[in-house]
Design a protein around this motif. Structure first.
Motif, PDB file in Angstrom:
ATOM      1  N   TRP A  54       1.276  -1.160   0.087  1.00  0.00           N
ATOM      2  CA  TRP A  54      -0.161  -0.016  -0.103  1.00  0.00           C
ATOM      3  C   TRP A  54       0.853   1.296  -0.066  1.00  0.00           C
ATOM      4  O   TRP A  54       0.448   2.520  -0.680  1.00  0.00           O
ATOM      5  N   LEU A  55       1.801   1.051   0.803  1.00  0.00           N
ATOM      6  CA  LEU A  55       2.093   2.393   1.169  1.00  0.00           C
ATOM      7  C   LEU A  55       3.297   3.548  -0.384  1.00  0.00           C
ATOM      8  O   LEU A  55       3.385   3.813  -0.444  1.00  0.00           O
ATOM      9  N   ARG A  56       4.042   2.451  -1.212  1.00  0.00           N
ATOM     10  CA  ARG A  56       4.894   2.297  -2.195  1.00  0.00           C
ATOM     11  C   ARG A  56       3.712   3.077  -2.842  1.00  0.00           C
ATOM     12  O   ARG A  56       3.634   4.831  -3.680  1.00  0.00           O
ATOM     13  N   PRO A  57       2.577   2.713  -3.667  1.00  0.00           N
ATOM     14  CA  PRO A  57       1.861   2.868  -4.629  1.00  0.00           C
ATOM     15  C   PRO A  57       0.741   4.389  -4.054  1.00  0.00           C
ATOM     16  O   PRO A  57       0.676   5.705  -4.999  1.00  0.00           O
ATOM     17  N   ALA A  58       1.102   4.749  -2.737  1.00  0.00           N
ATOM     18  CA  ALA A  58       0.343   5.791  -1.716  1.00  0.00           C
ATOM     19  C   ALA A  58       0.847   6.509  -2.244  1.00  0.00           C
ATOM     20  O   ALA A  58       0.589   7.798  -2.155  1.00  0.00           O
ATOM     21  N   LEU A  59       2.119   6.670  -2.125  1.00  0.00           N
ATOM     22  CA  LEU A  59       3.291   7.984  -1.747  1.00  0.00           C
ATOM     23  C   LEU A  59       3.041   8.219  -3.274  1.00  0.00           C
ATOM     24  O   LEU A  59       3.261   9.361  -3.080  1.00  0.00           O
ATOM     25  N   THR A  60       3.621   7.063  -4.298  1.00  0.00           N
ATOM     26  CA  THR A  60       3.610   7.844  -5.693  1.00  0.00           C
ATOM     27  C   THR A  60       2.011   8.438  -6.018  1.00  0.00           C
ATOM     28  O   THR A  60       2.357   9.296  -7.276  1.00  0.00           O
ATOM     29  N   SER A  61       1.882   8.230  -5.888  1.00  0.00           N
ATOM     30  CA  SER A  61       0.046   8.373  -6.931  1.00  0.00           C
ATOM     31  C   SER A  61       0.062  10.093  -5.919  1.00  0.00           C
ATOM     32  O   SER A  61      -0.562  10.702  -6.628  1.00  0.00           O
ATOM     33  N   ASP A  92      -1.552  10.615 -18.975  1.00  0.00           N
ATOM     34  CA  ASP A  92      -0.535  10.032 -18.338  1.00  0.00           C
ATOM     35  C   ASP A  92      -0.410   9.503 -17.018  1.00  0.00           C
ATOM     36  O   ASP A  92       0.374   9.201 -16.428  1.00  0.00           O
ATOM     37  N   THR A  93      -1.589   9.401 -16.082  1.00  0.00           N
ATOM     38  CA  THR A  93      -1.355   9.075 -15.339  1.00  0.00           C
ATOM     39  C   THR A  93      -0.855   7.568 -14.422  1.00  0.00           C
ATOM     40  O   THR A  93      -0.040   7.570 -13.477  1.00  0.00           O
ATOM     41  N   ASN A  94      -0.673   6.681 -15.811  1.00  0.00           N
ATOM     42  CA  ASN A  94      -0.576   5.182 -14.815  1.00  0.00           C
ATOM     43  C   ASN A  94       1.264   5.170 -15.183  1.00  0.00           C
ATOM     44  O   ASN A  94       2.155   4.838 -14.136  1.00  0.00           O
ATOM     45  N   PHE A  95       1.493   6.449 -16.375  1.00  0.00           N
ATOM     46  CA  PHE A  95       3.046   6.102 -16.641  1.00  0.00           C
ATOM     47  C   PHE A  95       3.581   7.335 -15.248  1.00  0.00           C
ATOM     48  O   PHE A  95       4.752   7.381 -14.740  1.00  0.00           O
ATOM     49  N   MET A  96       3.056   8.085 -15.519  1.00  0.00           N
ATOM     50  CA  MET A  96       3.730   9.592 -14.482  1.00  0.00           C
ATOM     51  C   MET A  96       4.224   8.929 -12.761  1.00  0.00           C
ATOM     52  O   MET A  96       4.800   8.966 -12.855  1.00  0.00           O
ATOM     53  N   GLU A  97       2.578   8.057 -12.448  1.00  0.00           N
ATOM     54  CA  GLU A  97       2.739   7.851 -11.123  1.00  0.00           C
ATOM     55  C   GLU A  97       3.967   6.610 -10.844  1.00  0.00           C
ATOM     56  O   GLU A  97       4.334   5.675 -10.229  1.00  0.00           O
ATOM     57  N   GLY A  98       3.093   5.175 -12.094  1.00  0.00           N
ATOM     58  CA  GLY A  98       3.744   3.919 -11.264  1.00  0.00           C
ATOM     59  C   GLY A  98       5.119   4.138 -12.544  1.00  0.00           C
ATOM     60  O   GLY A  98       5.829   3.054 -11.592  1.00  0.00           O
TER      61      GLY A  98
END
Length: 544
Positions: A66-73, A348-354
């Motif tokens: 949960w932590l990593r995607p929460a921070l990057t998003s 492009d939220t997937n590219f920018m965040e992921g």
């Protein structure tokens, strides 16, 4: 007790034989020379983290997933904005009159030749990353909607700023290379340059200890020798050790995958322990030989082998396609640099965040390690020379490497949609790509050796950096202390691989990203502090 730094328009005190350096905060149990709060707190905290993670694997995996995607998003805009600021700030310093300032004073001479300097800064910075991701990332962007072509029907990409490359494989290749170069070129090295320049300037031009806290003296004053400074250094130790252990885990997986692919050696627990023990032992020997006798020699040897492999792939691979990829991918990178760097209004939220936000957090979490090591080997360079070489030279090498290895793999897929490299595991893509070139066994073994030696250079240089931080900025700590940190890195990686497996590595990656978030704020403040210091030095030079 304080002394005054020469060359400033205002006297800036710094400690000489104070509690910070050799007084009551430094103790010597078991022959160690340690800065007690930083060493004790960082060491015990890391041990506690490993034990808790291994004891509660399921809960830890859920939390860190949960932590990593929460921070990057949530903070993608913040990471991208900060990355732009660091790069623009470095460019400003390079082209401004401040670029004439020489690290160590106007009469200082470089300690290393250009070849030795380039080899060490590159080996410590991204050498191993290029080996692991040199094939896999261009392939990922090409094969996914990021590159503009999907596996099924060439549907429109959600990489909106770059437009669509629907059905056009060459356009997808170029856009995929632009994305890859963006993650490995100017921006990450701009982050490293800011940290390294700050540490080098305040150490060599101001006589302060070579540790992160020193870079904040213009802002914090004498408080850098207290708990404000302790906190800065402790976070730097966390980021460095977690980053090294994570990379050691990935490198072990890649090297074992290569050995298994070639010789069927297996990838079980025994093999992991043996390989980590070998890497740790090699790193320990290098650390004990010192910077010149260990890290420098290994770095130069490794850069030579990497150059040999790069030339081989270009010469015997699809040479024309490689140069087409380098040129057209480089042009696409320049054309799309501003859209890629835009932190707001992105579709492009997937590219920018992921991808991008994670990379920026990762580079920032590594910046204390890479920055401090680069600072140690950069005395005698001017600010302008330093920034140009630290940013531009690795960028050129990254473009050549990604274009050669990624371009070769993409060419194989474009020529044959069923090419094995397309579906190979990430850690195997390099070796599967090499199978379609001559001398496969030799080049694959060379690739494995490169992985191992790059990790040795990262491990021993990282040990030297942690040793410097935890000893209060000293660069000549006792042998026992060097042995402790080098061994500790290997033990942490081995424990996580054996007991936690991939979930533990995911947890470690999440910790690296989570340290990257607060450290981004620290680095933004570091830019202000560095500017103040450079302005004072420039005024003092003009007045003299």
């Amino acid at each position: 007790m304080t002394d005054a730094i020469v060359g400033q328009d205002e006297l800036v005190p710094h400690p000489v034989e104070t509690d910070y350096e050799i007084g009551r905060d430094n103790v010597t149990p078991f022959g160690l020379d340690i800065h007690n709060p930083v060493f004790a707190i960082s060491g015990l905290s890391i041990v506690a983290f490993v034990l808790i993670t291994l004891a509660f694997q399921d809960q830890a995996a859920e939390f860190f997933n949960w932590l990593r995607p929460a921070l990057t998003s949530t903070f993608a805009w913040f990471f991208l904005s900060a990355g732009n600021i660091f790069l623009l700030f470095a460019a400003f310093l390079m082209f401004s009159p401040l670029g004439k300032i020489r690290l160590g004073g106007q009469d200082a001479k470089p300690d290393y030749s250009y070849i030795g300097w380039f080899a060490m800064l590159f080996a410590a910075g991204m050498g191993i990353g290029l080996l692991f991701f040199g094939v896999s990332e261009p392939m990922s962007h090409f094969a996914s909607s990021m590159g503009g072509v999907t596996q099924e029907a060439g549907a429109r990409t959600d990489w909106a700023p770059l437009g669509a490359a629907a059905g056009n494989a060459e356009a997808a290749r170029d856009l995929g290379m632009a994305a890859t170069i963006y993650h490995w070129a100017l921006h990450p090295w701009g982050i490293y340059a800011v940290v390294a320049l700050s540490l080098a300037f305040f150490t060599y031009n101001n006589g302060l200890p070579l540790t992160l806290r020193s870079a904040f003296f213009p802002l914090l004053g004498e408080r850098v020798w207290g708990w404000w400074g302790h906190i800065i250094d402790i976070v730097a130790v966390f980021a460095t050790l977690f980053g090294l252990a994570t990379s050691l885990g990935f490198g072990t997986q890649q090297a074992l995958a290569g050995f298994n692919h070639l010789f069927g050696w297996g990838t079980g627990d025994v093999a992991k322990v043996v390989l980590i023990a070998i890497i740790t032992a090699m790193a320990l020997i290098s650390v004990l030989r010192g910077l010149d006798g260990g890290v420098k020699i290994l770095s130069e040897v490794n850069i030579g082998m990497a150059a040999l492999l790069l030339i081989f792939v270009i010469a015997v691979g699809p040479t024309q396609a490689i140069f087409d990829t380098i040129v057209s991918g480089g042009i696409a990178y320049v054309q799309e640099l501003i859209p890629l760097s835009n932190p707001f209004g992105r579709e492009d939220t997937n590219f920018m965040e992921g991808w991008t936000a994670f990379y920026w957090a990762w580079w920032i979490s590594w910046s204390p390690f890479v920055g401090m090591f680069i600072a140690r080997v950069s005395r005698g360079r001017t600010v302008r020379e330093f920034i140009f070489c630290v940013i531009i030279v690795p960028t050129v090498v990254s473009v050549l490497w990604m274009g050669a290895f990624g371009g070769t793999a993409v060419f194989q897929v474009m020529a044959d949609a069923a090419a094995p490299v397309k579906d190979a595991a990430l850690e195997l893509k390099l070796f599967v790509m090499l199978e379609h070139l001559p001398l496969t066994t030799i080049t694959s073994i060379l690739g494995i050796i490169l992985v191992l030696v790059f990790f040795v250079t990262s491990s021993d240089s990282g040990s030297l950096v942690i040793d410097t931080i935890t000893s209060g900025g000293k660069t000549d700590a006792p042998v026992a202390q060097k042995v402790f940190w080098c061994t500790f890195e290997g033990l942490v990686a081995a424990a996580l691989l054996l007991v936690g497996g991939e979930e533990a590595l995911n947890a470690l990656q999440a910790m690296a990203v989570s340290t990257g978030f607060p450290f981004t704020i620290v680095l933004l403040a570091m830019c202000i502090s560095l500017y103040i210091g450079l302005i004072r030095a420039h005024r003092a030079t003009k007045a003299s």
